[in-house]
Scaffold this motif. Structure first.
Motif, PDB file in Angstrom:
ATOM      1  N   PRO A  18       0.832  -1.211   0.000  1.00  0.00           N
ATOM      2  CA  PRO A  18       0.000   0.000   0.000  1.00  0.00           C
ATOM      3  C   PRO A  18       0.865   1.258   0.000  1.00  0.00           C
ATOM      4  O   PRO A  18       1.892   1.319   0.686  1.00  0.00           O
ATOM      5  CB  PRO A  18      -0.799  -0.131   1.301  1.00  0.00           C
ATOM      6  CG  PRO A  18      -0.786  -1.581   1.628  1.00  0.00           C
ATOM      7  CD  PRO A  18       0.542  -2.097   1.140  1.00  0.00           C
ATOM      8  N   ALA A  20       0.481   5.813  -0.647  1.00  0.00           N
ATOM      9  CA  ALA A  20      -0.314   6.996  -0.983  1.00  0.00           C
ATOM     10  C   ALA A  20       0.551   7.959  -1.773  1.00  0.00           C
ATOM     11  O   ALA A  20       1.703   8.213  -1.405  1.00  0.00           O
ATOM     12  CB  ALA A  20      -0.836   7.669   0.279  1.00  0.00           C
ATOM     13  N   ALA A  64      -2.357  11.242   5.150  1.00  0.00           N
ATOM     14  CA  ALA A  64      -2.116  10.170   4.183  1.00  0.00           C
ATOM     15  C   ALA A  64      -2.096   8.806   4.868  1.00  0.00           C
ATOM     16  O   ALA A  64      -2.606   7.823   4.326  1.00  0.00           O
ATOM     17  CB  ALA A  64      -0.802  10.413   3.442  1.00  0.00           C
ATOM     18  N   CYS A  67      -5.568   7.854   5.411  1.00  0.00           N
ATOM     19  CA  CYS A  67      -6.171   7.405   4.153  1.00  0.00           C
ATOM     20  C   CYS A  67      -5.752   5.982   3.813  1.00  0.00           C
ATOM     21  O   CYS A  67      -6.557   5.178   3.327  1.00  0.00           O
ATOM     22  CB  CYS A  67      -5.770   8.351   3.016  1.00  0.00           C
ATOM     23  SG  CYS A  67      -6.529   9.982   3.104  1.00  0.00           S
ATOM     24  N   LEU A  68      -4.492   5.663   4.065  1.00  0.00           N
ATOM     25  CA  LEU A  68      -4.007   4.309   3.820  1.00  0.00           C
ATOM     26  C   LEU A  68      -4.731   3.302   4.715  1.00  0.00           C
ATOM     27  O   LEU A  68      -5.101   2.212   4.281  1.00  0.00           O
ATOM     28  CB  LEU A  68      -2.500   4.226   4.070  1.00  0.00           C
ATOM     29  CG  LEU A  68      -1.608   4.804   2.965  1.00  0.00           C
ATOM     30  CD1 LEU A  68      -0.176   4.946   3.474  1.00  0.00           C
ATOM     31  CD2 LEU A  68      -1.644   3.905   1.737  1.00  0.00           C
ATOM     32  N   GLY A  71      -8.185   3.048   3.365  1.00  0.00           N
ATOM     33  CA  GLY A  71      -8.253   2.640   1.969  1.00  0.00           C
ATOM     34  C   GLY A  71      -9.021   3.604   1.091  1.00  0.00           C
ATOM     35  O   GLY A  71      -9.624   3.214   0.091  1.00  0.00           O
ATOM     36  N   SER A  73      -9.074   7.501  -0.966  1.00  0.00           N
ATOM     37  CA  SER A  73      -8.394   8.699  -1.449  1.00  0.00           C
ATOM     38  C   SER A  73      -9.212   9.930  -1.050  1.00  0.00           C
ATOM     39  O   SER A  73     -10.407   9.831  -0.771  1.00  0.00           O
ATOM     40  CB  SER A  73      -8.253   8.641  -2.974  1.00  0.00           C
ATOM     41  OG  SER A  73      -7.542   7.479  -3.378  1.00  0.00           O
ATOM     42  N   ARG A  99      -3.936  10.153  -3.272  1.00  0.00           N
ATOM     43  CA  ARG A  99      -4.413   8.988  -4.018  1.00  0.00           C
ATOM     44  C   ARG A  99      -3.842   7.731  -3.386  1.00  0.00           C
ATOM     45  O   ARG A  99      -2.627   7.566  -3.301  1.00  0.00           O
ATOM     46  CB  ARG A  99      -3.980   9.084  -5.475  1.00  0.00           C
ATOM     47  CG  ARG A  99      -4.190   7.833  -6.319  1.00  0.00           C
ATOM     48  CD  ARG A  99      -5.659   7.565  -6.595  1.00  0.00           C
ATOM     49  NE  ARG A  99      -5.829   6.662  -7.720  1.00  0.00           N
ATOM     50  CZ  ARG A  99      -5.865   5.329  -7.628  1.00  0.00           C
ATOM     51  NH1 ARG A  99      -5.729   4.747  -6.446  1.00  0.00           N
ATOM     52  NH2 ARG A  99      -6.027   4.582  -8.704  1.00  0.00           N
ATOM     53  N   VAL A 100      -4.729   6.869  -2.913  1.00  0.00           N
ATOM     54  CA  VAL A 100      -4.311   5.639  -2.244  1.00  0.00           C
ATOM     55  C   VAL A 100      -4.244   4.488  -3.241  1.00  0.00           C
ATOM     56  O   VAL A 100      -5.205   4.229  -3.970  1.00  0.00           O
ATOM     57  CB  VAL A 100      -5.273   5.285  -1.097  1.00  0.00           C
ATOM     58  CG1 VAL A 100      -4.974   3.896  -0.543  1.00  0.00           C
ATOM     59  CG2 VAL A 100      -5.166   6.319   0.017  1.00  0.00           C
ATOM     60  N   GLY A 102      -3.950   0.768  -2.725  1.00  0.00           N
ATOM     61  CA  GLY A 102      -3.981  -0.227  -1.657  1.00  0.00           C
ATOM     62  C   GLY A 102      -3.577  -1.601  -2.125  1.00  0.00           C
ATOM     63  O   GLY A 102      -3.218  -1.826  -3.293  1.00  0.00           O
TER      64      GLY A 102
END
Length: 275
Positions: A18, A20, A64, A67-68, A71, A73, A99-100, A102
């Motif tokens: 994963p 970002a 970020a 977000c990770l 999962g 964005s 923008r993730v 994953g």
């Protein structure tokens, strides 16, 4: 530096790690991050590149990482004035996008029978990582299941408990017996998989739910199970049942809706406009 960022991003994606990607979309005033600046953030906090440094970058890295974990964005907006979001004095505003990328979605297929085999083939087409669990080596072999991880075990519930579950793991249960389905489902409910499904009739589901309650599993947890799993396409064919299950999984994964696309796009209104 940009070359290193792109190289890091590519390496992570190719190795299913994963990551970002943070991109500055626009700025005004004297904000440190310039449009096009990029930075990668990995779950362990490791970064490559910069979007301007300082407290701004510290806050964005923290976002970020969140977000990770989720999962998802997201787009961010920061005011860089003294009374703004970060208490910075450089002035201006900054927009950026996280923008993730994953892990690949993982499908755990408990049961290597007819439906399990059809699900396996559909999952590969949809670029899922696949794990198949069964206690029958004659069915769970490299001829029928040539790709993915195969776990032949005498203790299916224990094999489920030993899995590494992520927010992108989906579990389907269709073993050789109702009793084994029940035990497998009990083990699966102890995980945080976003989709846990079991095939079965209304009577089987009722019996299984009662067993889960007796095991002390909360009613709220049971209510989130997909049992019986699959969408109602009125079919008894294994390949079509598997397709209904995969459709339900994609519905959950992509946060879709149980609507025809003609309803989503309001085809009736389009037709009315043309009259």
């Amino acid at each position: 530096m940009e070359h290193q960022v792109i190289q890091t991003l590519t390496t992570c994606i190719e190795n299913n790690i994963p990551v970002a990607l943070v991109t500055v979309i626009a700025n005004t005033g004297s904000s440190p991050g310039k449009p096009g600046a990029i930075m990668t953030v990995q779950p362990n906090g490791e970064t490559c590149g910069t979007i301007g440094g300082g407290n701004l970058e510290h806050q964005v890295i923290a976002k970020a990482l969140g977000c990770l974990e989720n999962g998802e964005s997201t787009e961010m907006h920061y005011s860089l004035s003294p009374g703004g979001d970060l208490g910075m004095r450089c002035g201006g505003e900054l927009r950026l996008f996280i923008r993730v990328f994953g892990n690949l979605p993982q499908l755990v297929i408990v049961g290597a029978g007819h439906i399990g085999l059809e699900l396996y083939q559909l999952a590969l087409q949809q670029h899922f990582e696949v794990v198949v669990i069964d206690d029958r080596p004659d069915l769970l072999n490299s001829e029928r299941f040539s790709r993915g991880d195969k776990i032949v075990t005498d203790d299916i519930p224990q094999a489920i408990s030993a899995l590494t579950i992520t927010p992108n793991t989906f579990i389907t249960i269709a073993t050789r017996s109702h009793e084994l389905d029940k035990l497998a489902l009990a083990a699966a409910t102890k995980t945080d998989a976003p989709y846990i499904g079991m095939i079965g009739s209304r009577q089987k589901v009722r019996h299984t739910f009662n067993y889960l309650l007796e095991q002390g599993i909360a009613k709220e947890k049971i209510a989130k199970l997909y049992a019986p799993m699959g969408l109602d396409i009125a079919s008894i064919l294994p390949r079509e049942i598997a397709l209904s299950i995969m459709s339900e999984i994609l519905l959950v994964k992509n946060k879709g809706s149980l609507q025809h696309m003609r309803q989503v796009k309001d085809a009736a209104a389009i037709l009315a406009e043309l009259e």
